[in-house]
Design a protein around this motif. Structure first.
Motif, PDB file in Angstrom:
ATOM      1  N   THR A  85       0.850  -1.231  -0.124  1.00 52.57           N
ATOM      2  CA  THR A  85       0.096   0.077  -0.070  1.00 52.57           C
ATOM      3  C   THR A  85       0.917   1.563   0.050  1.00 52.57           C
ATOM      4  O   THR A  85       0.685   2.114  -0.731  1.00 52.57           O
ATOM      5  CB  THR A  85      -0.967   0.004   1.198  1.00 52.57           C
ATOM      6  OG1 THR A  85      -1.786  -1.235   1.176  1.00 52.57           O
ATOM      7  CG2 THR A  85      -1.655   1.247   1.182  1.00 52.57           C
ATOM      8  N   LEU A  86       2.082   1.132   0.930  1.00 49.97           N
ATOM      9  CA  LEU A  86       2.701   2.260   0.608  1.00 49.97           C
ATOM     10  C   LEU A  86       3.568   2.616  -0.763  1.00 49.97           C
ATOM     11  O   LEU A  86       3.614   3.756  -1.049  1.00 49.97           O
ATOM     12  CB  LEU A  86       4.088   2.121   1.587  1.00 49.97           C
ATOM     13  CG  LEU A  86       3.510   1.834   3.054  1.00 49.97           C
ATOM     14  CD1 LEU A  86       4.803   1.467   4.039  1.00 49.97           C
ATOM     15  CD2 LEU A  86       2.814   3.334   3.777  1.00 49.97           C
ATOM     16  N   VAL A  87       3.779   1.529  -1.361  1.00 48.34           N
ATOM     17  CA  VAL A  87       4.438   1.549  -2.541  1.00 48.34           C
ATOM     18  C   VAL A  87       3.550   1.994  -3.606  1.00 48.34           C
ATOM     19  O   VAL A  87       3.755   3.023  -4.277  1.00 48.34           O
ATOM     20  CB  VAL A  87       4.820  -0.087  -3.117  1.00 48.34           C
ATOM     21  CG1 VAL A  87       5.206   0.013  -4.701  1.00 48.34           C
ATOM     22  CG2 VAL A  87       5.992  -0.348  -2.224  1.00 48.34           C
ATOM     23  N   ARG A  88       1.974   1.664  -3.574  1.00 45.16           N
ATOM     24  CA  ARG A  88       1.140   2.183  -4.537  1.00 45.16           C
ATOM     25  C   ARG A  88       0.838   3.659  -4.156  1.00 45.16           C
ATOM     26  O   ARG A  88       0.477   4.480  -5.320  1.00 45.16           O
ATOM     27  CB  ARG A  88      -0.126   1.510  -4.239  1.00 45.16           C
ATOM     28  CG  ARG A  88       0.060  -0.090  -4.476  1.00 45.16           C
ATOM     29  CD  ARG A  88      -1.191  -0.813  -4.218  1.00 45.16           C
ATOM     30  NE  ARG A  88      -0.959  -2.318  -4.447  1.00 45.16           N
ATOM     31  CZ  ARG A  88      -1.267  -3.366  -3.729  1.00 45.16           C
ATOM     32  NH1 ARG A  88      -2.090  -2.838  -2.541  1.00 45.16           N
ATOM     33  NH2 ARG A  88      -0.938  -4.559  -3.745  1.00 45.16           N
ATOM     34  N   ARG A  89       0.896   4.381  -3.059  1.00 41.75           N
ATOM     35  CA  ARG A  89       0.719   5.441  -2.581  1.00 41.75           C
ATOM     36  C   ARG A  89       2.115   6.358  -3.311  1.00 41.75           C
ATOM     37  O   ARG A  89       1.790   7.234  -3.871  1.00 41.75           O
ATOM     38  CB  ARG A  89       0.674   5.609  -1.200  1.00 41.75           C
ATOM     39  CG  ARG A  89      -0.752   5.762  -0.572  1.00 41.75           C
ATOM     40  CD  ARG A  89      -1.582   6.869  -1.139  1.00 41.75           C
ATOM     41  NE  ARG A  89      -1.174   8.249  -0.878  1.00 41.75           N
ATOM     42  CZ  ARG A  89      -1.211   8.871   0.378  1.00 41.75           C
ATOM     43  NH1 ARG A  89      -1.734   8.209   1.616  1.00 41.75           N
ATOM     44  NH2 ARG A  89      -0.609  10.144   0.630  1.00 41.75           N
ATOM     45  N   ALA A  90       3.213   5.946  -3.003  1.00 40.56           N
ATOM     46  CA  ALA A  90       4.431   6.414  -3.660  1.00 40.56           C
ATOM     47  C   ALA A  90       4.278   6.575  -5.184  1.00 40.56           C
ATOM     48  O   ALA A  90       4.489   7.527  -5.807  1.00 40.56           O
ATOM     49  CB  ALA A  90       5.545   5.679  -3.061  1.00 40.56           C
ATOM     50  N   ARG A  91       4.151   5.469  -5.745  1.00 40.18           N
ATOM     51  CA  ARG A  91       3.827   5.525  -7.421  1.00 40.18           C
ATOM     52  C   ARG A  91       2.808   6.637  -7.778  1.00 40.18           C
ATOM     53  O   ARG A  91       2.966   7.269  -8.888  1.00 40.18           O
ATOM     54  CB  ARG A  91       3.332   3.912  -7.892  1.00 40.18           C
ATOM     55  CG  ARG A  91       4.706   3.153  -7.890  1.00 40.18           C
ATOM     56  CD  ARG A  91       4.021   2.028  -8.802  1.00 40.18           C
ATOM     57  NE  ARG A  91       3.828   2.228 -10.041  1.00 40.18           N
ATOM     58  CZ  ARG A  91       3.241   1.679 -11.046  1.00 40.18           C
ATOM     59  NH1 ARG A  91       2.615   0.692 -10.482  1.00 40.18           N
ATOM     60  NH2 ARG A  91       3.039   1.976 -12.047  1.00 40.18           N
ATOM     61  N   ALA A  92       1.622   6.776  -6.820  1.00 33.83           N
ATOM     62  CA  ALA A  92       0.654   7.795  -7.292  1.00 33.83           C
ATOM     63  C   ALA A  92       1.284   9.095  -7.377  1.00 33.83           C
ATOM     64  O   ALA A  92       0.632   9.967  -7.961  1.00 33.83           O
ATOM     65  CB  ALA A  92      -0.512   7.615  -6.720  1.00 33.83           C
ATOM     66  N   GLU A  93       2.251   9.629  -6.791  1.00 32.25           N
ATOM     67  CA  GLU A  93       2.633  10.734  -6.242  1.00 32.25           C
ATOM     68  C   GLU A  93       4.232  11.030  -7.052  1.00 32.25           C
ATOM     69  O   GLU A  93       4.818  12.432  -6.530  1.00 32.25           O
ATOM     70  CB  GLU A  93       2.557  10.997  -4.722  1.00 32.25           C
ATOM     71  CG  GLU A  93       1.234  10.792  -4.110  1.00 32.25           C
ATOM     72  CD  GLU A  93       0.912  11.600  -2.868  1.00 32.25           C
ATOM     73  OE1 GLU A  93       1.794  12.547  -2.311  1.00 32.25           O
ATOM     74  OE2 GLU A  93       0.226  10.871  -2.189  1.00 32.25           O
ATOM     75  N   ALA A  94       4.645  10.091  -7.281  1.00 29.89           N
ATOM     76  CA  ALA A  94       6.258  10.191  -7.850  1.00 29.89           C
ATOM     77  C   ALA A  94       6.522   9.809  -9.105  1.00 29.89           C
ATOM     78  O   ALA A  94       5.737   8.988  -9.625  1.00 29.89           O
ATOM     79  CB  ALA A  94       7.325   9.720  -6.822  1.00 29.89           C
ATOM     80  N   ASP A  95       7.443  10.002  -9.901  1.00 28.57           N
ATOM     81  CA  ASP A  95       7.850   9.405 -11.192  1.00 28.57           C
ATOM     82  C   ASP A  95       8.528   8.103 -10.951  1.00 28.57           C
ATOM     83  O   ASP A  95       8.177   7.145 -11.654  1.00 28.57           O
ATOM     84  CB  ASP A  95       8.784  10.347 -11.986  1.00 28.57           C
ATOM     85  CG  ASP A  95       8.317  11.815 -12.010  1.00 28.57           C
ATOM     86  OD1 ASP A  95       7.193  11.804 -12.736  1.00 28.57           O
ATOM     87  OD2 ASP A  95       8.938  12.817 -11.664  1.00 28.57           O
ATOM     88  N   HIS A  96       9.186   7.959  -9.894  1.00 29.48           N
ATOM     89  CA  HIS A  96       9.751   6.765  -9.633  1.00 29.48           C
ATOM     90  C   HIS A  96       9.828   6.419  -8.150  1.00 29.48           C
ATOM     91  O   HIS A  96      10.045   7.087  -7.228  1.00 29.48           O
ATOM     92  CB  HIS A  96      11.473   6.620  -9.914  1.00 29.48           C
ATOM     93  CG  HIS A  96      11.645   7.086 -11.507  1.00 29.48           C
ATOM     94  ND1 HIS A  96      11.149   6.269 -12.533  1.00 29.48           N
ATOM     95  CD2 HIS A  96      12.133   8.003 -12.244  1.00 29.48           C
ATOM     96  CE1 HIS A  96      11.666   6.589 -13.643  1.00 29.48           C
ATOM     97  NE2 HIS A  96      11.992   7.808 -13.411  1.00 29.48           N
ATOM     98  N   VAL A  97       9.955   5.019  -7.890  1.00 26.74           N
ATOM     99  CA  VAL A  97       9.619   4.641  -6.283  1.00 26.74           C
ATOM    100  C   VAL A  97      11.001   3.781  -6.159  1.00 26.74           C
ATOM    101  O   VAL A  97      11.353   2.989  -6.922  1.00 26.74           O
ATOM    102  CB  VAL A  97       8.540   3.807  -6.110  1.00 26.74           C
ATOM    103  CG1 VAL A  97       8.654   3.155  -4.704  1.00 26.74           C
ATOM    104  CG2 VAL A  97       7.307   4.399  -6.272  1.00 26.74           C
ATOM    105  N   VAL A  98      11.613   4.126  -5.252  1.00 30.35           N
ATOM    106  CA  VAL A  98      12.751   3.383  -4.577  1.00 30.35           C
ATOM    107  C   VAL A  98      12.497   2.799  -3.281  1.00 30.35           C
ATOM    108  O   VAL A  98      12.198   3.334  -2.275  1.00 30.35           O
ATOM    109  CB  VAL A  98      14.217   4.284  -4.109  1.00 30.35           C
ATOM    110  CG1 VAL A  98      15.046   3.481  -3.787  1.00 30.35           C
ATOM    111  CG2 VAL A  98      14.631   4.824  -5.768  1.00 30.35           C
ATOM    112  N   ALA A  99      12.489   1.362  -3.252  1.00 39.98           N
ATOM    113  CA  ALA A  99      12.149   0.794  -1.974  1.00 39.98           C
ATOM    114  C   ALA A  99      13.446   0.266  -1.406  1.00 39.98           C
ATOM    115  O   ALA A  99      14.631  -0.054  -2.148  1.00 39.98           O
ATOM    116  CB  ALA A  99      11.213  -0.455  -2.189  1.00 39.98           C
ATOM    117  N   SER A 100      13.546   0.344   0.008  1.00 39.40           N
ATOM    118  CA  SER A 100      14.828  -0.356   0.649  1.00 39.40           C
ATOM    119  C   SER A 100      14.413  -1.334   1.565  1.00 39.40           C
ATOM    120  O   SER A 100      13.290  -1.486   2.049  1.00 39.40           O
ATOM    121  CB  SER A 100      15.661   0.626   1.347  1.00 39.40           C
ATOM    122  OG  SER A 100      14.709   1.220   2.651  1.00 39.40           O
ATOM    123  N   ILE A 101      15.196  -2.403   1.464  1.00 45.98           N
ATOM    124  CA  ILE A 101      15.026  -3.686   2.298  1.00 45.98           C
ATOM    125  C   ILE A 101      16.459  -3.598   3.183  1.00 45.98           C
ATOM    126  O   ILE A 101      17.496  -4.055   2.720  1.00 45.98           O
ATOM    127  CB  ILE A 101      14.861  -4.930   1.566  1.00 45.98           C
ATOM    128  CG1 ILE A 101      13.499  -4.850   0.941  1.00 45.98           C
ATOM    129  CG2 ILE A 101      14.853  -6.001   2.700  1.00 45.98           C
ATOM    130  CD1 ILE A 101      13.101  -6.040   0.421  1.00 45.98           C
TER     131      ILE A 101
END
Length: 288
Positions: free
Chosen positions: A40-56
């Motif tokens: 859900t965080l990723v989807r919100r991020a995709r809706a508001e930015a050009d690219h999403v970077v996730a960290s693990i």
């Protein structure tokens, strides 16, 4: 999706993502063991930015000596597949040496909001959180970063750190809290839910129900804060929980309150069932 494990590779990949047009980048920090809450965080991020970077990164600095660092689930390949399916552009997956090189000696401590609640139960935990999040902000330099509201004290610590260290615009434009994602019976999604036995999992549904009832009765003025907290404590004990804390706090400062005022408030709880510690929180009035 590109996966990088060294800081140099990360910087090269970020430069390619930004290109010459200054593409907006969102960061979603995680410790892996991903579930629908993270996605859900990723989807919100995709809706508001050009690219999403996730960290693990399973951050050892936020685990105490008797906590579950060694047992914490690690499933990088499965997590990476989930992130790629959600359209994440870049996965930053450093090991401990890459994040904390030999000789690393810096600690970030955020007074006030880190004290009490989980800060009292887990000494040093929020120092570890603040330290690793500051490093992630410096490494990725995102335009925005997304965090779940389930860890409400953690979100408050990160916001306070960003404010105090001038990490907000132009460095991090926004730190965005995303509402807690819940199972069908209301239990907040958590990587630690997998530790629950079937019997414990069934009993755990009492936690969000009791919390929601307390939040509503306080909001409606049907019970004073102290009584609503006592009712939750009784319900959790009957269900087999051992309470760490239950507190009603100012939603910004996390200072305990005994009565509603004209500021947003939250009710927060941490409790153990079997060997698993669960946390949850809910708004006490619609303003939060």
């Amino acid at each position: 999706m590109q996966t990088v494990k060294t800081l140099q590779m990360l910087r090269t990949a970020l430069a390619q993502l930004r290109g010459g047009s200054g593409a907006r980048i969102a960061l979603v920090p995680t410790m892996g063991a991903l579930h629908e809450g993270h996605l859900t965080l990723v989807r919100r991020a995709r809706a508001e930015a050009d690219h999403v970077v996730a960290s693990i990164f399973v951050n050892p600095k936020q685990f105490g000596p008797n906590e579950d660092l060694d047992a914490y689930p690690r499933q990088l390949a499965a997590d990476a597949a989930m992130l790629e399916a959600e359209g994440v552009a870049l996965l930053w997956a450093p090991d401990v040496t890459a994040m904390y090189p030999p000789g690393f000696a810096t600690n970030v401590s955020v007074a006030g909001v880190s004290e009490g609640l989980c800060g009292a139960a887990r000494p040093g935990h929020f120092d570890g959180v603040a330290t690793v999040v500051l490093k992630l902000f410096n490494q990725v330099a995102p335009d925005m970063a997304f965090f779940g509201e389930k860890d409400f004290q953690q979100l408050a610590v990160i916001r306070a750190m960003a404010r105090d260290l001038d990490l907000t615009a132009p460095h991090v434009e926004a730190i965005i809290g995303v509402p807690t994602v819940r199972e069908a019976d209301g239990l907040a999604m958590s990587s630690r839910n997998r530790y629950l036995s079937p019997e414990e999992r069934a009993a755990a549904a009492v936690l969000p129900r009791a919390l929601a009832d307390a939040a509503q009765t306080i909001t409606d003025g049907l019970q004073p804060v102290w009584l609503a907290k006592a009712v939750v404590e009784d319900e959790l004990q009957i269900a087999g929980f051992r309470l760490d804390y239950i507190e009603v706090v100012d939603a910004e400062t996390l200072a305990p309150i005994e009565a509603l005022a004209d500021r947003p408030a939250r009710i927060l709880v941490a409790a153990r069932i079997g060997g698993t510690r669960l946390i949850d929180n809910m708004a006490i009035n619609p303003a939060v």
